[in-house]
Design an enzyme around this catalytic site. Sequence first.
Site, PDB file in Angstrom:
ATOM      1  N   HIS A   8      -2.308  -1.336  10.102  1.00  0.00           N
ATOM      2  CA  HIS A   8      -1.834  -2.710  10.283  1.00  0.00           C
ATOM      3  C   HIS A   8      -0.611  -2.695  11.200  1.00  0.00           C
ATOM      4  O   HIS A   8       0.120  -1.702  11.262  1.00  0.00           O
ATOM      5  CB  HIS A   8      -1.431  -3.341   8.945  1.00  0.00           C
ATOM      6  CG  HIS A   8      -2.587  -3.649   8.055  1.00  0.00           C
ATOM      7  ND1 HIS A   8      -2.902  -4.913   7.630  1.00  0.00           N
ATOM      8  CD2 HIS A   8      -3.520  -2.837   7.486  1.00  0.00           C
ATOM      9  CE1 HIS A   8      -3.959  -4.878   6.842  1.00  0.00           C
ATOM     10  NE2 HIS A   8      -4.355  -3.627   6.742  1.00  0.00           N
TER      11      HIS A   8
ATOM     12  N   GLU B  89       0.813  -1.225   0.000  1.00  0.00           N
ATOM     13  CA  GLU B  89       0.000   0.000   0.000  1.00  0.00           C
ATOM     14  C   GLU B  89       0.846   1.275   0.000  1.00  0.00           C
ATOM     15  O   GLU B  89       0.486   2.273   0.623  1.00  0.00           O
ATOM     16  CB  GLU B  89      -1.002   0.000   1.157  1.00  0.00           C
ATOM     17  CG  GLU B  89      -2.163  -0.946   0.931  1.00  0.00           C
ATOM     18  CD  GLU B  89      -3.430  -0.541   1.683  1.00  0.00           C
ATOM     19  OE1 GLU B  89      -3.593   0.653   1.994  1.00  0.00           O
ATOM     20  OE2 GLU B  89      -4.256  -1.431   1.945  1.00  0.00           O
TER      21      GLU B  89
END
Length: 434
Positions: free
Chosen positions: A272, A49
């Site tokens: 995360h 990402e």
Amino acid sequence: MDHKDSVSIRVFSLNCWGVRYLSKHCSQRYAMIGDMLLQEEHDVVLLQEVWSEKDYLFLRKKLASSHVHAHYFKSGVIGSGLAIFSKHRIQDTLLYRYSLNGYPYMAHHGDWFGGKAVGLAILNIGTLTANFYLTHLHAEYCRERDAYLPHRVVQAWELQQFIRHTSAGADVVVLGGDLNMHPQDLGNRLLTSYTQLRDAYAETDNFDGCEDGLTLILENPFISQKVIAPFEKGIRIDYILFKGSCKADIQCVSMHTTKGSIPGQAFPYSDHEALTAEFTLAPSEAGGDFRSSNRVCALGDVARLVDILTEARTEVKVGVHCAERMRYTAARMAAMGLALLLLELAIAAVPWLTLGAEQAFPLNTFYLLVALCLAILLCTSLLYVFYTMELKSLQGTEDQMRLSVGGLQEKLRALPRAQPTEGVKPGNMFCAEE
């Protein structure tokens, strides 16, 4: 393992949640990530990402002294989001883009625009050749009604195929990334059973981090409580997987994850948790006998893989039926749009066919309705093409799985007549051919 010839490497993996202008504190978090990587000095860094190439270049510049070698995998509309930084020279790279990755009209999910893929970087670590894979699979937005499950199963199937067919010459294989699958999910079982990759969290005796290795936790301020609430403490969807070969043994010495908040910082690195695994690599004691000793496979392993593949085929068939239904709906809507367009043209032609007749309706209304019909016809035609492509990919994957099940069943029938060989390593379902 001969410690004299062993090599230790530290591998880092993180989903950076780097959507510019949408992710919270994006630029500050990238600065924090860069500072942390400079201090920790991991051998290999696998990031997901990193959607903006500017953010990749920022990290590349910041880590120029510690991680000399780097590569950014470009794919899709806004990129694959995959980047690797390494202290060891990157000899070669390869990118495979998944054939299915959500729907373009689900813009609020955004997966389709990301060009989800698996990247391969081949590194030389001492005398060993190491294949490092990094990937990011389609997200799961609703566990009870997971409309993307067939797509994620197809991605897991293509991922294991890519790894198996590109790792034949590798001494060591490491996969890191956000798989968006729980440990016992179908796609995860399909991936690990076929490739024989081992989970670093499950293999190490020295773990420090979130309970049960969770990587999305309630304590993280960036996490939506609504998403995590059904899972009590959190979920584990980020992994570092690994395996050795006939030439090299690999062991996971330790692993740790971040725990939400970062000491001295106002917010975490990402939504995360970051993973760090330390491995020890050494030439295999089995040497050249590894392949010959593994030609006989365990009966239970093959039977279990047949069950997993059968379950995967069922999910893919569900996706096939859904794609067929959606394609039929798109075709019907396109036919309706075409019929309305022809009807309007016929009404507009009446004044020219019957001399002196007045126009049935104002020209402005006529042009507006024609534009509307053309828009319907164009959109539904594009959707028909998209669903046809989705259908072909699902059908192709189902055909591949059917052939694999047939081959495994044939192997299953032959196994009882084979004599077991000493030194067979457990769980090795794919044996070297003569």
